[in-house]
Design a protein around this motif. Structure first.
Motif, PDB file in Angstrom:
ATOM      1  N   ASN A 196       0.788  -1.230   0.000  1.00  0.00           N
ATOM      2  CA  ASN A 196       0.000   0.000   0.000  1.00  0.00           C
ATOM      3  C   ASN A 196       0.819   1.278   0.000  1.00  0.00           C
ATOM      4  O   ASN A 196       0.269   2.365  -0.136  1.00  0.00           O
ATOM      5  CB  ASN A 196      -0.932   0.005   1.223  1.00  0.00           C
ATOM      6  N   GLY A 197       2.138   1.159   0.159  1.00  0.00           N
ATOM      7  CA  GLY A 197       2.965   2.353   0.264  1.00  0.00           C
ATOM      8  C   GLY A 197       3.373   2.929  -1.081  1.00  0.00           C
ATOM      9  O   GLY A 197       3.067   2.391  -2.149  1.00  0.00           O
ATOM     10  N   VAL A 198       4.085   4.039  -1.007  1.00  0.00           N
ATOM     11  CA  VAL A 198       4.602   4.733  -2.188  1.00  0.00           C
ATOM     12  C   VAL A 198       6.119   4.610  -2.257  1.00  0.00           C
ATOM     13  O   VAL A 198       6.701   4.512  -3.339  1.00  0.00           O
ATOM     14  CB  VAL A 198       4.195   6.219  -2.162  1.00  0.00           C
ATOM     15  N   GLN A 199       6.770   4.550  -1.082  1.00  0.00           N
ATOM     16  CA  GLN A 199       8.226   4.574  -1.052  1.00  0.00           C
ATOM     17  C   GLN A 199       8.745   3.728   0.110  1.00  0.00           C
ATOM     18  O   GLN A 199       8.157   3.693   1.185  1.00  0.00           O
ATOM     19  CB  GLN A 199       8.711   6.015  -0.886  1.00  0.00           C
ATOM     20  N   ILE A 200       9.841   3.040  -0.118  1.00  0.00           N
ATOM     21  CA  ILE A 200      10.560   2.327   0.935  1.00  0.00           C
ATOM     22  C   ILE A 200      11.938   2.957   1.074  1.00  0.00           C
ATOM     23  O   ILE A 200      12.572   3.311   0.074  1.00  0.00           O
ATOM     24  CB  ILE A 200      10.676   0.813   0.630  1.00  0.00           C
ATOM     25  N   ARG A 201      12.373   3.124   2.315  1.00  0.00           N
ATOM     26  CA  ARG A 201      13.715   3.644   2.589  1.00  0.00           C
ATOM     27  C   ARG A 201      14.413   2.683   3.547  1.00  0.00           C
ATOM     28  O   ARG A 201      13.812   2.216   4.519  1.00  0.00           O
ATOM     29  CB  ARG A 201      13.655   5.051   3.190  1.00  0.00           C
ATOM     30  N   ILE A 202      15.661   2.393   3.264  1.00  0.00           N
ATOM     31  CA  ILE A 202      16.448   1.492   4.107  1.00  0.00           C
ATOM     32  C   ILE A 202      17.689   2.230   4.577  1.00  0.00           C
ATOM     33  O   ILE A 202      18.458   2.764   3.760  1.00  0.00           O
ATOM     34  CB  ILE A 202      16.822   0.214   3.342  1.00  0.00           C
ATOM     35  N   PHE A 203      17.864   2.264   5.892  1.00  0.00           N
ATOM     36  CA  PHE A 203      18.981   2.962   6.515  1.00  0.00           C
ATOM     37  C   PHE A 203      19.999   1.956   7.038  1.00  0.00           C
ATOM     38  O   PHE A 203      19.626   0.881   7.509  1.00  0.00           O
ATOM     39  CB  PHE A 203      18.493   3.828   7.688  1.00  0.00           C
ATOM     40  N   PHE A 204      21.255   2.351   6.973  1.00  0.00           N
ATOM     41  CA  PHE A 204      22.361   1.527   7.466  1.00  0.00           C
ATOM     42  C   PHE A 204      23.071   2.327   8.562  1.00  0.00           C
ATOM     43  O   PHE A 204      24.002   3.086   8.265  1.00  0.00           O
ATOM     44  CB  PHE A 204      23.309   1.180   6.322  1.00  0.00           C
ATOM     45  N   PRO A 205      22.634   2.197   9.822  1.00  0.00           N
ATOM     46  CA  PRO A 205      23.191   3.030  10.900  1.00  0.00           C
ATOM     47  C   PRO A 205      24.686   2.872  11.093  1.00  0.00           C
ATOM     48  O   PRO A 205      25.357   3.775  11.591  1.00  0.00           O
ATOM     49  CB  PRO A 205      22.429   2.555  12.145  1.00  0.00           C
ATOM     50  N   SER A 206      25.239   1.720  10.728  1.00  0.00           N
ATOM     51  CA  SER A 206      26.670   1.503  10.857  1.00  0.00           C
ATOM     52  C   SER A 206      27.283   1.489   9.468  1.00  0.00           C
ATOM     53  O   SER A 206      26.613   1.222   8.478  1.00  0.00           O
ATOM     54  CB  SER A 206      26.939   0.177  11.574  1.00  0.00           C
ATOM     55  N   GLY A 207      28.570   1.762   9.393  1.00  0.00           N
ATOM     56  CA  GLY A 207      29.212   1.822   8.086  1.00  0.00           C
ATOM     57  C   GLY A 207      28.922   3.155   7.404  1.00  0.00           C
ATOM     58  O   GLY A 207      28.374   4.088   7.994  1.00  0.00           O
ATOM     59  N   ASN A 208      29.280   3.252   6.122  1.00  0.00           N
ATOM     60  CA  ASN A 208      29.095   4.503   5.399  1.00  0.00           C
ATOM     61  C   ASN A 208      28.201   4.338   4.169  1.00  0.00           C
ATOM     62  O   ASN A 208      28.265   5.132   3.240  1.00  0.00           O
ATOM     63  CB  ASN A 208      30.448   5.087   4.980  1.00  0.00           C
ATOM     64  N   GLU A 209      27.367   3.293   4.172  1.00  0.00           N
ATOM     65  CA  GLU A 209      26.419   3.097   3.077  1.00  0.00           C
ATOM     66  C   GLU A 209      25.292   4.134   3.186  1.00  0.00           C
ATOM     67  O   GLU A 209      24.656   4.274   4.227  1.00  0.00           O
ATOM     68  CB  GLU A 209      25.820   1.687   3.135  1.00  0.00           C
TER      69      GLU A 209
END
Length: 221
Positions: free
Chosen positions: A128-141
């Protein structure tokens, strides 16, 4: 933050190359997402939805006949992750709060397992969404940002594929041999989803739960 844009040719190649000797085929293409089914390199029956972005990035959501949950798999060609590295993740749909998670990384891939209870709200948001965001709290991605256009129809095809999984889950008196490790390419200072201090050869590996009596159905949107 680059929005994922799906190319049919790249998608088919990515699904075919996701695991050595995997035998999967594309079942449906819809917007930025596609559905596939078949068997992986360990001959486990699998259904999944996938989207492919630039810079060798891929988001793959798979379910196996042995499990009622799902595997969220993140792949990037430039990653070089030590085996069994625990990697913190955060997943956000639209304006909802980012949900923390953890994955196990190796080579070019990070896999986070979601139980059936966790998979229900995840798949609803994906549909049902429009956008997915994935965060990488560690590292520099940097943050991954992906569009969800076509995800609802892709999930419909995914659910059809799951029906075949629930009706074909034979037991066996032996365990499949582990897949051989794939060496990651060496690039010039690529971004990584982990920090070197995280690497731990003794970190636990994900082991799927024992077979049940078929897969519980994912509810409609």
């Amino acid at each position: 933050m680059t929005r994922f844009r799906l190319a049919l040719g790249a998608l088919v190649a990515a699904v075919s190359a996701s695991a050595a000797h995997a035998e999967t085929r594309t079942l449906a293409n819809s917007g930025l997402w596609s559905t596939y089914g078949g068997s992986d390199d360990q001959q486990r029956r699998v259904c999944g939805v996938v989207t492919v972005g630039g810079d060798g990035r891929r988001i793959d959501i798979a379910q196996y006949a042995i499990d009622g949950g799902i595997d969220l798999s993140l792949h990037r060609d430039s990653w070089a992750i030590p085996p069994n590295t625990e990697i913190p993740l955060q997943v956000q749909f639209d304006r909802d709060g980012a949900v923390p998670s953890r994955g196990i990384g190796e080579g070019r891939r990070v896999v986070s397992h979601l139980s059936f209870a966790q998979s229900v709200p995840f798949m609803r948001a994906l549909r049902n969404g429009v956008q997915i965001r994935i965060f990488f709290p560690s590292g520099n991605e940097p943050v991954w940002t992906g569009g969800l256009s076509g995800s609802s129809r892709a999930i419909d095809a995914f659910n059809d594929c799951r029906t075949s999984l629930s009706s074909a889950n034979p037991t066996q008196p032996y365990a499949s041999a582990p897949a051989p490790a794939v060496a990651a390419p060496v690039t010039s200072m690529p971004t990584q989803p982990f920090s070197p201090q995280q690497s731990s050869p003794s970190a636990p590996q994900y082991a799927p739960p024992p077979s049940g009596n078929g897969l519980p159905p994912l509810p409609p949107s």
